[in-house]
Design a protein around this motif. Structure first.
Motif, PDB file in Angstrom:
ATOM      1  N   LEU A  42      12.843 -48.934  21.583  1.00 21.19           N
ATOM      2  CA  LEU A  42      11.775 -48.944  20.579  1.00 21.19           C
ATOM      3  C   LEU A  42      12.275 -49.312  19.188  1.00 21.19           C
ATOM      4  N   SER A  43      13.501 -49.776  19.088  1.00 22.72           N
ATOM      5  CA  SER A  43      14.129 -49.992  17.781  1.00 22.72           C
ATOM      6  C   SER A  43      13.354 -50.947  16.886  1.00 22.72           C
ATOM      7  N   GLU A  44      12.701 -51.950  17.468  1.00 22.15           N
ATOM      8  CA  GLU A  44      12.037 -52.954  16.648  1.00 22.15           C
ATOM      9  C   GLU A  44      10.558 -52.676  16.452  1.00 22.15           C
ATOM     10  N   VAL A  45       9.968 -51.851  17.316  1.00 23.47           N
ATOM     11  CA  VAL A  45       8.532 -51.621  17.221  1.00 23.47           C
ATOM     12  C   VAL A  45       8.205 -50.324  16.497  1.00 23.47           C
ATOM     13  N   ASP A  46       9.091 -49.324  16.578  1.00 22.84           N
ATOM     14  CA  ASP A  46       8.844 -48.030  15.927  1.00 22.84           C
ATOM     15  C   ASP A  46      10.197 -47.358  15.710  1.00 22.84           C
ATOM     16  N   SER A  47      10.877 -47.762  14.660  1.00 22.88           N
ATOM     17  CA  SER A  47      12.239 -47.292  14.439  1.00 22.88           C
ATOM     18  C   SER A  47      12.289 -45.790  14.181  1.00 22.88           C
ATOM     19  N   GLY A  48      11.245 -45.245  13.558  1.00 24.05           N
ATOM     20  CA  GLY A  48      11.215 -43.809  13.300  1.00 24.05           C
ATOM     21  C   GLY A  48      11.152 -43.009  14.589  1.00 24.05           C
ATOM     22  N   LYS A  49      10.249 -43.398  15.480  1.00 28.46           N
ATOM     23  CA  LYS A  49      10.135 -42.748  16.784  1.00 28.46           C
ATOM     24  C   LYS A  49      11.416 -42.951  17.583  1.00 28.46           C
ATOM     25  N   ALA A  50      11.970 -44.144  17.503  1.00 24.90           N
ATOM     26  CA  ALA A  50      13.200 -44.455  18.230  1.00 24.90           C
ATOM     27  C   ALA A  50      14.336 -43.532  17.796  1.00 24.90           C
ATOM     28  N   GLN A  51      14.515 -43.393  16.500  1.00 24.30           N
ATOM     29  CA  GLN A  51      15.597 -42.547  15.980  1.00 24.30           C
ATOM     30  C   GLN A  51      15.376 -41.082  16.358  1.00 24.30           C
ATOM     31  N   GLU A  52      14.151 -40.626  16.267  1.00 27.50           N
ATOM     32  CA  GLU A  52      13.841 -39.231  16.601  1.00 27.50           C
ATOM     33  C   GLU A  52      14.153 -38.930  18.058  1.00 27.50           C
ATOM     34  N   TRP A  69      21.385 -44.390  12.439  1.00 30.15           N
ATOM     35  CA  TRP A  69      20.658 -43.302  13.082  1.00 30.15           C
ATOM     36  C   TRP A  69      21.525 -42.070  13.289  1.00 30.15           C
ATOM     37  N   ILE A  70      22.816 -42.288  13.538  1.00 30.69           N
ATOM     38  CA  ILE A  70      23.743 -41.189  13.773  1.00 30.69           C
ATOM     39  C   ILE A  70      24.978 -41.417  12.914  1.00 30.69           C
ATOM     40  N   SER A  71      25.760 -40.367  12.722  1.00 27.85           N
ATOM     41  CA  SER A  71      26.910 -40.456  11.821  1.00 27.85           C
ATOM     42  C   SER A  71      28.208 -40.847  12.519  1.00 27.85           C
ATOM     43  N   GLU A  72      28.159 -41.044  13.824  1.00 25.14           N
ATOM     44  CA  GLU A  72      29.372 -41.407  14.550  1.00 25.14           C
ATOM     45  C   GLU A  72      29.833 -42.807  14.156  1.00 25.14           C
ATOM     46  N   ASP A  73      31.101 -43.096  14.448  1.00 25.05           N
ATOM     47  CA  ASP A  73      31.698 -44.368  14.078  1.00 25.05           C
ATOM     48  C   ASP A  73      31.288 -45.469  15.055  1.00 25.05           C
ATOM     49  N   ALA A  74      30.698 -46.526  14.543  1.00 23.35           N
ATOM     50  CA  ALA A  74      30.216 -47.617  15.392  1.00 23.35           C
ATOM     51  C   ALA A  74      31.367 -48.320  16.101  1.00 23.35           C
ATOM     52  N   GLU A  75      32.435 -48.591  15.373  1.00 20.69           N
ATOM     53  CA  GLU A  75      33.565 -49.310  15.970  1.00 20.69           C
ATOM     54  C   GLU A  75      34.193 -48.507  17.101  1.00 20.69           C
ATOM     55  N   MET A  76      34.362 -47.208  16.903  1.00 24.21           N
ATOM     56  CA  MET A  76      34.953 -46.380  17.951  1.00 24.21           C
ATOM     57  C   MET A  76      34.104 -46.417  19.221  1.00 24.21           C
ATOM     58  N   ASN A  77      32.795 -46.276  19.081  1.00 24.13           N
ATOM     59  CA  ASN A  77      31.914 -46.300  20.242  1.00 24.13           C
ATOM     60  C   ASN A  77      31.892 -47.671  20.907  1.00 24.13           C
ATOM     61  N   TYR A  78      31.933 -48.724  20.105  1.00 24.07           N
ATOM     62  CA  TYR A  78      31.990 -50.089  20.642  1.00 24.07           C
ATOM     63  C   TYR A  78      33.256 -50.280  21.465  1.00 24.07           C
ATOM     64  N   ASN A  79      34.396 -49.882  20.920  1.00 21.21           N
ATOM     65  CA  ASN A  79      35.657 -50.046  21.641  1.00 21.21           C
ATOM     66  C   ASN A  79      35.675 -49.231  22.924  1.00 21.21           C
ATOM     67  N   GLU A  80      35.182 -48.002  22.844  1.00 23.51           N
ATOM     68  CA  GLU A  80      35.165 -47.152  24.026  1.00 23.51           C
ATOM     69  C   GLU A  80      34.172 -47.661  25.066  1.00 23.51           C
TER      70      GLU A  80
END
Length: 463
Positions: free
Chosen positions: A204-214, A339-350
């Motif tokens: 839902l990231s492009e149609v309702d980002s608020g609902k998506a994040q929640e 949306w979250i505070s985690e590291d994007a690069e770390m999650n991408y690599n993992e």
């Protein structure tokens, strides 16, 4: 071994006479045998690999190219039936949910119904993402309602979120029997339900980002997959009753009709992606990995191109339906979106590491792979990189990859055979115009201005 015996039991109970089991469940011999709740669940689970094992799905994501009989890869305007899902797994699961007499011999009734609810939601999620609005709230009522309305995809998504949360709240202590996927482990089913919610939220990231994040953060907090050991994987068997679709098509039917697409090989080969050796075999003529241009209409044989890999077409090959790597790619994208505070690069690599481990069984050389130009994470190209690597990971679940392509726009270099762009949806079954005329016409008019085209867009596909 438990699962081997279980598959045989399911096939027996649903396709042959099983008189030896009748005394155990006190069945009237003058009436058809009545399956238990867990047998109905297990039978519904047998339909799961069919969600992924489909040439059409592979063409939608352009993973495979047709080698001899080029047709579906030219994206013809044609209808596609969803009846098999309603008449098969969804009917079985609804029977479990409607039953007041399941019994506890195979596990707590609450857990049987929770699993049925989760699987029902998972099947409906796949269906609505392919067709758009579909029969949902009035479906599965049998003769009581032969013309169900088409609910909007937005309504279906919101209800599926609620259904998955409710399923988790229903669970009690105690495993169930006859569970092909998680061997009755309710903790695994809980994580699976939350993981599906997480991936649905991202859609839902492009149609309702608020609902998506929640919804994303809610699912993440409730607990999702934590390793490849959690993967929702259908394991085929080395026996005819439960063998891999591609084994039947390629080996038993002797059809070398599919080669790796040129785009896929050209993405993987220059960076020595270790997944390439699993996805395909070297071309017999040269010993090199050579992809076939998607939609190529000249009949040029199969010796010059890389066909499906031996592991992919093995009789007992697994089908990866929902995976830990998908969770990590989702978290990487959520991080990039703030949306979250985690590291994007770390999650991408993992995500890449776990994808390679899933497909090859090892993470040897992954650090070197991640250090290459074009693979190393670049925050300025985060969504594109994450999306492209997700596409590589989702090989052989083309329908899921296609949904992500429609949502993100990546990969953005797909072919247009005969000038035809990749479709945005599947057209409804032809019979719906006759069997459910008013509701069918309402749905087509509401979504696509009256034209049931494969180029109409589903609700969440806004770009």
């Amino acid at each position: 071994m438990k699962k081997l015996h279980l598959y045989s039991l399911i096939i027996c109970c649903f396709f042959f006479s099983c008189s030896e089991f009748e005394d155990d469940i006190n069945v009237n011999p003058n009436l058809p045998s009545q399956a238990s709740g867990t047998q109905l669940i297990a039978n519904a689970q047998l339909y799961l690999p069919g969600l992924a094992s489909s040439p059409k799905g592979e063409f939608m994501a352009q993973y495979l190219s047709e080698t001899q009989y080029v047709g579906l890869s030219l994206y013809p305007e044609e209808s596609t039936s969803f009846y098999g899902y309603y008449q098969g797994p969804l009917e079985n699961l609804q029977t479990v949910l409607n039953s007041d007499d399941l019994g506890t011999v195979d596990g707590p009734v609450a857990n049987q119904k929770a699993i049925a609810k989760i699987l029902k939601a998972y099947f409906f999620w796949n269906l609505t993402d392919r067709w758009g609005d579909i029969p949902y709230s009035e479906a599965l009522q049998g003769a009581d309602n032969l013309t169900p309305v088409y609910d909007t995809q937005e309504f279906i998504y919101n209800d599926l979120f609620a259904e998955l949360k409710e399923a988790n709240s229903m669970m009690v202590s105690g495993d169930i029997e006859n569970d092909i996927m998680f061997d009755g482990d309710m903790d695994q089913w809980r994580k699976f339900a939350n993981t599906v919610r997480l991936l649905m939220a991202l859609r839902l990231s492009e149609v309702d980002s608020g609902k998506a994040q929640e919804e994303f953060n809610s699912a993440l907090a409730d607990g999702v997959f934590e390793s490849n050991n959690d993967n929702f994987t259908f394991q085929h068997l080395s026996e005819a009753n439960n063998q891999n679709y591609w084994y039947d098509q390629v080996i038993e039917s002797n059809r070398e009709w599919w080669a790796l697409s040129e785009d896929l090989v050209e993405d993987l080969k220059p960076v020595d992606d270790p997944r390439l050796e699993v996805y395909g075999d070297p071309a017999r003529a040269t010993g090199e990995y050579i992809g076939l241009k998607f939609g190529e209409e000249d009949n040029i044989g199969t010796e010059e191109f890389s066909l499906l890999g031996s592991d992919i077409i093995a009789q007992d090959a697994p089908v990866y339906l929902v995976t830990y790597a998908q969770v990590l790619f989702a978290k990487a994208e959520a991080s990039a979106r703030g949306w979250i505070s985690e590291d994007a690069e770390m999650n991408y690599n993992e995500a890449i590491r776990n994808s390679i481990m899933q497909w090859t069984g090892s993470d040897e050389g992954v650090d070197e792979f991640l250090a290459q130009d074009g693979i190393t994470f670049d925050s300025d190209m985060a969504i594109e990189q994450i999306s492209n690597q997700r596409w590589v990971h989702l090989f052989m679940f083309g329908y899921e990859a296609w949904a992500e392509i429609r949502r993100t726009g990546y990969p953005d270099d797909l072919e247009m055979p005969n000038g035809n762009a990749t479709p945005n949806r599947l057209a409804y079954p032809d019979n719906e115009g006759f069997n459910n005329t008013d509701n069918f016409q309402d749905a087509v008019q509401r979504q696509f201005g009256g034209n049931d085209s494969i180029y109409g867009k589903v609700w969440w596909d806004v770009d």
